[in-house]
Design an enzyme around this catalytic site. Structure first.
Site, short mmCIF file in Angstrom:
data_model
loop_
_atom_site.label_atom_id
_atom_site.label_comp_id
_atom_site.label_asym_id
_atom_site.label_seq_id
_atom_site.Cartn_x
_atom_site.Cartn_y
_atom_site.Cartn_z
N LYS A 56 114.26 56.90 39.12
CA LYS A 56 113.89 56.49 40.30
C LYS A 56 113.87 54.89 40.48
CE LYS A 56 110.75 60.30 40.74
NZ LYS A 56 109.34 61.01 40.31
N GLN A 100 103.41 59.53 39.72
CA GLN A 100 104.07 60.19 38.93
C GLN A 100 103.33 61.33 38.19
OE1 GLN A 100 107.78 60.42 38.33
NE2 GLN A 100 107.20 62.10 37.38
N ASP A 123 106.04 60.98 48.64
CA ASP A 123 106.11 62.48 48.03
C ASP A 123 105.78 63.48 49.05
OD1 ASP A 123 107.32 63.13 45.76
OD2 ASP A 123 105.39 63.05 44.52
#
Length: 294
Positions: A56, A100, A123
Site C-alpha cells: 500500500k 490493517q 476502507d
C-alpha cells in the site's frame, strides 16, 4: 470441446486505474496545494500484514500520494491507538485512514474502526458509510467489493436480471457485495457455512462471488457452464513436500474449464483492493476540498 475461461485481469486494470489516479492527483494538487494523504496503522508483526502495508505504501508513492503510515508494537494499548486515530482525524493533510487487520487479540477493532472520521474512512467500513451503501447514496465503499464491481464493469459483464450467488457473509466482503449487486439489478442469493445444498445453489448462478476463506471450496461441478466466477479468497496452502503456494476459494484449474470468465489468484481481486483504497483516498481528498466536480 471445452473452452478455457477468459481471465478477469485485476492486475492490468489496477495499473490502468493507478495511472489515471496519478494524473488526477497532479491536476488536483495544482489547485489544492498539497498531495492527498493516506495513513495506514499497523500493530504488531504479522508477516502477511507487513507485506500488505508495504504494498500500500509503495502504491501511494507511485501515484504521488503522501503516506502517513504508523507501525505500533504488539503490546500497544487500545487507548494509544484511539489517541493516534484522533490525531489523524484532526490532521488536515490526511484524507484516508486505514487500520490493517487483523489486530492482536487484546485489541478490539470495532470501536477503533468506528472512531475513524467517516470522511476519512478509506476502507469504507464505518457504519455511516455502510448505511449510505444500503440507501444507495454516494459515499466511500468497501475496497474489495468495490474492486469486484469495477472489474466486472471493465469487462462489460452485464448484471441486470442475472442470478448472482455470493458465498460468504462478512461485513468486509459478503454483505457489501450483495448490496452492490442488488443496486445493479441482479437477483442475489447469499450462501455461507450453514447453507444446505450449496452446490445446488451455486450451479444456478450466472455470477458467482466466492469469499468464504476456505481453500478451493468451489469445484467445477458446482459451477454453471458459462458463469462468471470471481474468487475473493486468498489462502496459503502447504503441499506434502513442504512448499507453500497461494490459492483462492475456487479450484481454479477445474473451474476454468467450465466458466466463461474467472479471476486468477493472485492477480485478480488483490490488486483491485489496493487500487480502490487509493481511489477512496483521492475521492475523500477531492470531496473534503470541494473539488468533487473535477
Amino acid at each position: 470441446m471445452s473452452q478455457t475461461a477468459q481471465l478477469l485481469d485485476g492486475k492490468t486494470l489496477a495499473q490502468k486505474m493507478q495511472a489515471e489516479l496519478r494524473s488526477r492527483i497532479q491536476s488536483l494538487q495544482a489547485e489544492i496545494g498539497r498531495k492527498p494523504g493516506l495513513a495506514v496503522l499497523m500493530v504488531g508483526d504479522n508477516p502477511a500484514s507487513a507485506v500488505y502495508v508495504r504494498n500500500k505504501e509503495k502504491a501511494c508513492e507511485q501515484i504521488g500520494m503522501a503516506s502517513f503510515g504508523q507501525h505500533f508494537g504488539a503490546n500497544t494499548t487500545q487507548a494509544e491507538l484511539e489517541a493516534a486515530i484522533d490525531r489523524l482525524n484532526e490532521d488536515p493533510n490526511v484524507d484516508g485512514i486505514l487500520i490493517q487487520l487483523p489486530l492482536p487479540d487484546h485489541l478490539d477493532a470495532v470501536p477503533l474502526l468506528h472512531r475513524i472520521h467517516p470522511d476519512k474512512d478509506a476502507d469504507g467500513l464505518h457504519p455511516l458509510n455502510l448505511g449510505k451503501l444500503v440507501r444507495g447514496e454516494p459515499g466511500l465503499r468497501s475496497c474489495t467489493p468495490a474492486g469486484v464491481m469495477r472489474l466486472l464493469e471493465e469487462y462489460q459483464i452485464g448484471l441486470s436480471g442475472k442470478q448472482a450467488v455470493v458465498i460468504g457473509r462478512s461485513i468486509l466482503v459478503g454483505k457489501p457485495i450483495a448490496l452492490m449487486l442488488l443496486a445493479e439489478d441482479a437477483t442475489v442469493t447469499m450462501a455461507h457455512s450453514r447453507t444446505q445444498n450449496l452446490s445446488g445453489i451455486t450451479s444456478e448462478a450466472d455470477i458467482l462471488i466466492v469469499a468464504a476463506g476456505r481453500p478451493e471450496l468451489v469445484t467445477a461441478e458446482m459451477v454453471k457452464p458459462g458463469a462468471v466466477v470471481v474468487d475473493v479468497g486468498i489462502n496459503r496452502v502447504t503441499s506434502a513436500d513442504g512448499k507453500s503456494r497461494l490459492v483462492g476459494d475456487v479450484h481454479f484449474d477445474s473451474v476454468q474449464q467450465v466458466a466463461q470468465f474467472i479471476t486468477p489468484v493472485p492477480g485478480g481481486i488483490g490488486p483491485m483492493t489496493v487500487t480502490m483504497l487509493l481511489h477512496n483516498t483521492v475521492w475523500s481528498y477531492a470531496h473534503r476540498e470541494g473539488k468533487t466536480h473535477t
